[in-house]
Design an enzyme around this catalytic site. Structure first.
Site, PDB file in Angstrom:
ATOM      1  CD  GLU A 214      10.317  18.451 -81.377  1.00 45.58           C
ATOM      2  OE1 GLU A 214      11.397  18.192 -80.818  1.00 45.58           O
ATOM      3  OE2 GLU A 214       9.286  18.738 -80.762  1.00 45.58           O
TER       4      GLU A 214
ATOM      5  CG  HIS B 111      11.507  28.831 -77.371  1.00 46.31           C
ATOM      6  ND1 HIS B 111      10.674  29.664 -78.059  1.00 46.31           N
ATOM      7  CD2 HIS B 111      11.173  27.581 -77.730  1.00 46.31           C
ATOM      8  CE1 HIS B 111       9.860  28.933 -78.803  1.00 46.31           C
ATOM      9  NE2 HIS B 111      10.152  27.663 -78.631  1.00 46.31           N
TER      10      HIS B 111
ATOM     11  NE  ARG C 286      13.896  25.846 -80.339  1.00 40.98           N
ATOM     12  CZ  ARG C 286      13.582  24.975 -79.397  1.00 40.98           C
ATOM     13  NH1 ARG C 286      14.406  24.728 -78.414  1.00 40.98           N
ATOM     14  NH2 ARG C 286      12.443  24.330 -79.457  1.00 40.98           N
TER      15      ARG C 286
ATOM     16  CG  HIS D 132      13.661  26.435 -73.914  1.00 41.64           C
ATOM     17  ND1 HIS D 132      12.434  26.395 -73.296  1.00 41.64           N
ATOM     18  CD2 HIS D 132      13.678  25.394 -74.782  1.00 41.64           C
ATOM     19  CE1 HIS D 132      11.732  25.384 -73.783  1.00 41.64           C
ATOM     20  NE2 HIS D 132      12.471  24.759 -74.669  1.00 41.64           N
TER      21      HIS D 132
ATOM     22  NE  ARG E 238      17.041  21.418 -75.496  1.00 43.43           N
ATOM     23  CZ  ARG E 238      15.701  21.372 -75.412  1.00 43.43           C
ATOM     24  NH1 ARG E 238      15.103  20.331 -74.880  1.00 43.43           N
ATOM     25  NH2 ARG E 238      14.972  22.373 -75.837  1.00 43.43           N
TER      26      ARG E 238
HETATM   27  C1  LIG Z   1       8.267  24.874 -71.667  1.00 41.25           C
HETATM   28  C2  LIG Z   1       9.236  23.735 -71.849  1.00 41.25           C
HETATM   29  C3  LIG Z   1       9.069  22.844 -72.898  1.00 41.25           C
HETATM   30  C4  LIG Z   1       9.978  21.778 -73.059  1.00 41.25           C
HETATM   31  N1  LIG Z   1       9.760  20.859 -74.055  1.00 41.25           N
HETATM   32  C5  LIG Z   1      10.577  19.773 -74.146  1.00 41.25           C
HETATM   33  C6  LIG Z   1      10.306  18.741 -75.071  1.00 41.25           C
HETATM   34  O1  LIG Z   1       9.323  18.794 -75.800  1.00 41.25           O
HETATM   35  N2  LIG Z   1      11.164  17.689 -75.119  1.00 41.25           N
HETATM   36  C7  LIG Z   1      12.262  17.583 -74.312  1.00 41.25           C
HETATM   37  O2  LIG Z   1      13.017  16.594 -74.408  1.00 41.25           O
HETATM   38  N3  LIG Z   1      12.532  18.554 -73.405  1.00 41.25           N
HETATM   39  C8  LIG Z   1      11.712  19.622 -73.290  1.00 41.25           C
HETATM   40  N4  LIG Z   1      11.982  20.579 -72.360  1.00 41.25           N
HETATM   41  C9  LIG Z   1      13.113  20.370 -71.435  1.00 41.25           C
HETATM   42  C10 LIG Z   1      12.739  19.286 -70.408  1.00 41.25           C
HETATM   43  O3  LIG Z   1      11.398  19.455 -70.039  1.00 41.25           O
HETATM   44  C11 LIG Z   1      13.615  19.345 -69.164  1.00 41.25           C
HETATM   45  O4  LIG Z   1      14.966  19.348 -69.536  1.00 41.25           O
HETATM   46  C12 LIG Z   1      13.362  18.140 -68.245  1.00 41.25           C
HETATM   47  O5  LIG Z   1      12.001  18.020 -67.964  1.00 41.25           O
HETATM   48  C13 LIG Z   1      14.146  18.270 -66.950  1.00 41.25           C
HETATM   49  O6  LIG Z   1      13.731  17.233 -66.095  1.00 41.25           O
HETATM   50  P1  LIG Z   1      14.448  17.043 -64.692  1.00 41.25           P
HETATM   51  O7  LIG Z   1      13.856  15.838 -64.062  1.00 41.25           O
HETATM   52  O8  LIG Z   1      15.911  17.102 -64.874  1.00 41.25           O
HETATM   53  O9  LIG Z   1      14.066  18.356 -63.857  1.00 41.25           O
HETATM   54  P2  LIG Z   1      12.654  19.083 -63.608  1.00 41.25           P
HETATM   55  O10 LIG Z   1      11.532  18.420 -64.283  1.00 41.25           O
HETATM   56  O11 LIG Z   1      12.866  20.516 -63.856  1.00 41.25           O
HETATM   57  O12 LIG Z   1      12.423  18.844 -62.033  1.00 41.25           O
HETATM   58  C14 LIG Z   1      13.245  19.472 -61.084  1.00 41.25           C
HETATM   59  C15 LIG Z   1      12.786  19.022 -59.712  1.00 41.25           C
HETATM   60  O13 LIG Z   1      13.772  19.382 -58.742  1.00 41.25           O
HETATM   61  C16 LIG Z   1      13.143  19.980 -57.634  1.00 41.25           C
HETATM   62  N5  LIG Z   1      14.126  20.831 -56.984  1.00 41.25           N
HETATM   63  C17 LIG Z   1      14.926  21.768 -57.538  1.00 41.25           C
HETATM   64  N6  LIG Z   1      15.715  22.317 -56.596  1.00 41.25           N
HETATM   65  C18 LIG Z   1      15.399  21.723 -55.420  1.00 41.25           C
HETATM   66  C19 LIG Z   1      15.841  21.861 -54.083  1.00 41.25           C
HETATM   67  N7  LIG Z   1      16.791  22.738 -53.726  1.00 41.25           N
HETATM   68  N8  LIG Z   1      15.282  21.077 -53.120  1.00 41.25           N
HETATM   69  C20 LIG Z   1      14.308  20.192 -53.439  1.00 41.25           C
HETATM   70  N9  LIG Z   1      13.851  20.018 -54.687  1.00 41.25           N
HETATM   71  C21 LIG Z   1      14.388  20.772 -55.662  1.00 41.25           C
HETATM   72  C22 LIG Z   1      11.959  20.706 -58.222  1.00 41.25           C
HETATM   73  O14 LIG Z   1      11.015  20.985 -57.193  1.00 41.25           O
HETATM   74  C23 LIG Z   1      11.495  19.663 -59.238  1.00 41.25           C
HETATM   75  O15 LIG Z   1      10.727  18.689 -58.558  1.00 41.25           O
HETATM   76  C24 LIG Z   1      11.086  21.645 -72.175  1.00 41.25           C
HETATM   77  C25 LIG Z   1      11.241  22.548 -71.127  1.00 41.25           C
HETATM   78  C26 LIG Z   1      10.332  23.582 -70.954  1.00 41.25           C
HETATM   79  C27 LIG Z   1      10.522  24.527 -69.798  1.00 41.25           C
END
Ligand SMILES: Cc1cc2nc3c(=O)[nH]c(=O)nc-3n(C[C@H](O)[C@H](O)[C@H](O)COP(=O)(O)OP(=O)(O)OC[C@H]3O[C@@H](n4cnc5c(N)ncnc54)[C@H](O)[C@@H]3O)c2cc1C
Length: 541
Positions: A122, A244, A290, A351, A386
């Protein structure tokens, strides 16, 4: 009746970071994992590309470190980058052991006994190092980790629970600063319950919902950043929001990304009158990086006052388009757009949140007993920009180190149970919900217009004035009415927006994702923007 729960570890967030932490902690600990909607509602489920890691024999840790530093515009913390990259193979092996169905590459495995999974490349990566599960990596990871978590008797998965605020010794007027748990709205009962825990982890994801257009799911409201700030934690580098370039623009298509691969295969960006514009901005035209493409689109939209631009691949044979981009083809067709015949309306979309809650290598925040991991944290890995697919990697590596740190402190950390319940004696039910929906909409619109892809001092000041008004109104509302998910999210979005604006105002240069026409050059010394609650007028008890 509100409830009082007790756990050893309270994990707020059920994405890649939260689930990994829950699965790597000892099985004798009682762990609660909360999600404010369904368990799958974080960004993790939507990740498409994959996870970056040093897996190929021809790749090296040095090379992955160097690529990340180059992308980060001089602001990455090198020890964080090195630490994350050095643990990348271990993270992938752990995921494979959990059963994540990564796409295989039978050819390499057969021919020379090499790595058996397919790796893609990528933007920014000088090697093939992205392991993936077709084009739905996030869903594959989430489903696997969730299945594992469901089998753990010590892990309680609680949906529809919105953490309202952290409970700390300081807030309770006790001596000490420790985090003791959180108040949590149960959306089914409408009650705010009390969760006490020996350790509390914020794994709440990013804050892209602060902008009108975002690729993120609805819950990405920066709740963890706001809660940590209110609890006394520093936050940093929130001016670096990654946009994005191409998200489908359609009133009913909330956050559908149109993959960059379309431009790779010859799709052209056009204005509403059909004119191509990218060659005016960069000699690589549609294939520029990007942030350059996003900036050019933003510039043209603002210049012409139009709602979107168009991405056109209709000059390619229809069979080619359907074969290479089945998901985009089908999804656009759902909205009445046949991409083999007509251009796709697109806008750039927020994004990824590069900054967040300041943590150390173990995910530990400034408040004892409180950790922040995943997108909500600021480890210094991403710097000012990033690099693709480093974000999921960070979720796993930081969850591992937080888990180790918690283990090492188990013997010396007691549960404090003497916590007062949530006080609702002074609030009533609101009959003016329109205030919440209106303020939410207003905030996201002016953040898009004034604090978006291209910034200006005057626009930032304008945003600051408006935010302070919204903050006052939201505060009043919060004090007088029973809390709801929407109100809590608005309260957090307003605070995080103000922190983004403060960080943006503080940076008097253009670096990485922060581009301002008033300070187009880069300063000699690269420095993080760190905000400290005790020094800030934005600090609220
Ligand atoms: C469309 C898209 C494509 C992507 N593609 C990639 C990729 O290919 N590779 C890559 O490395 N990254 C990618 N990313 C970024 C990556 O997906 C995220 O940075 C990562 O998944 C974040 O994970 P996380 O566990 O920190 O939070 P998340 O997966 O966002 O989970 C957050 C959690 O917190 C909970 N939460 C939030 N606030 C509260 C609250 N007040 N009380 C209780 N629960 C709460 C939510 O309900 C959820 O369960 C992408 C992101 C998007 C949107």
């Amino acid at each position: 009746m509100s409830q009082h729960y007790q756990h050893d570890v309270l994990v707020i967030g059920s994405g890649a970071a939260g689930l990994t932490l829950a699965l790597t902690l000892p099985e004798h600990l009682r762990i609660a994992v909360l999600s404010k909607g369904n368990l799958s509602n974080g960004s993790t489920y939507w990740a498409q590309g994959g996870v970056a890691a040093v897996l190929d024999d021809t790749d090296t840790i040095e090379s992955h470190v160097e690529d990340t530093l180059n992308a980060g515009g001089g602001l990455c913390r090198e020890e964080s980058v090195r630490f994350t990259v050095e643990h990348s193979r271990e993270a992938i092996q752990w995921l494979i052991d959990q059963g994540v169905p990564f796409t295989r590459d039978d050819q390499t495995a057969r021919e020379d006994g090499g790595f058996e999974f397919h790796l893609t490349r990528e933007g920014g990566h000088s090697h093939r190092r992205i392991i993936h599960a077709a084009d739905a990596t996030g869903a594959a990871i989430f489903n696997t980790l969730l299945e594992q978590a469901k089998q753990r008797r010590n892990v309680e998965l609680l949906e529809q629970r919105v953490a309202v605020d952290l409970i700390t010794e300081r807030k309770l007027g006790l001596s000490g600063e420790r985090c003791l748990g959180a108040y949590v709205l149960n959306r089914a009962s409408g009650e705010v319950d009390t969760f006490s825990a020996r350790f509390v982890i914020l794994a709440t994801g990013g804050a892209a919902k602060v902008y009108l257009y975002t690729s993120n799911p609805d819950g990405a409201c920066g709740d963890g950043i706001a809660m940590a700030w209110r609890a006394g934690c520093r936050v940093g580098n929130l001016e670096f929001n990654q946009f994005h370039p191409t998200c489908l623009y359609h009133p009913k298509a909330k956050s559908f990304l149109v993959t960059e691969a379309l431009r790779g295969e010859g799709a052209l960006l056009k204005l509403p009158n059909g004119e191509r514009f990218m060659p005016r901005f960069d000699e690589r035209a549609e294939l520029a990086p990007r942030d350059i493409v996003a900036r050019a689109i933003d510039h043209e939209m603002k210049r012409l006052g139009v709602d979107c631009v168009f991405l056109d691949i209709s000059h390619k044979p229809a069979d080619f388009v359907k074969l290479h981009f089945p998901t985009v083809y089908e999804r656009c067709l759902d909205f009445g757009i046949d991409i083999t015949k007509e251009p796709i309306p697109v806008v750039p979309a927020a994004h990824y949140t590069c900054g967040g809650v300041v943590v150390d290598q173990n995910g530990h925040t400034d408040v004892p007993g409180l950790y922040a991991i995943g997108e909500t944290s600021f480890t210094g890995l991403h710097g000012a920009n990033r690099m693709a697919s480093n974000s999921l990697l960070e979720c796993f590596v930081l969850a591992f180190s937080a888990s180790d740190d918690i283990r090492s402190k188990l013997a010396i950390t007691e549960l404090t149970d003497d916590i007062p319940g949530w006080d609702e004696s002074l609030v009533t039910r609101s009959n003016e919900e329109v205030v919440v929906s209106h303020n939410w909409d207003e905030l996201r619109r002016f953040m898009w217009a004034y604090v978006g892809i291209v910034r200006k001092d005057e626009r930032l000041q304008r945003a600051k004035r408006r935010i302070s008004l919204l903050a006052q109104e939201t505060d009043e509302y919060y004090k007088h009415y029973i809390v709801s998910k929407d109100l809590l999210e608005l309260r957090n979005l307003v605070l995080v927006a103000s922190l983004i604006v403060e960080c943006s105002i503080a940076r008097k240069e253009s670096r990485g994702l922060h581009f301002t026409v008033d300070h187009p050059g880069q300063l000699d010394k690269a420095e993080d923007t760190i905000l400290v609650p005790s020094n800030s007028p934005l600090a609220k008890p």
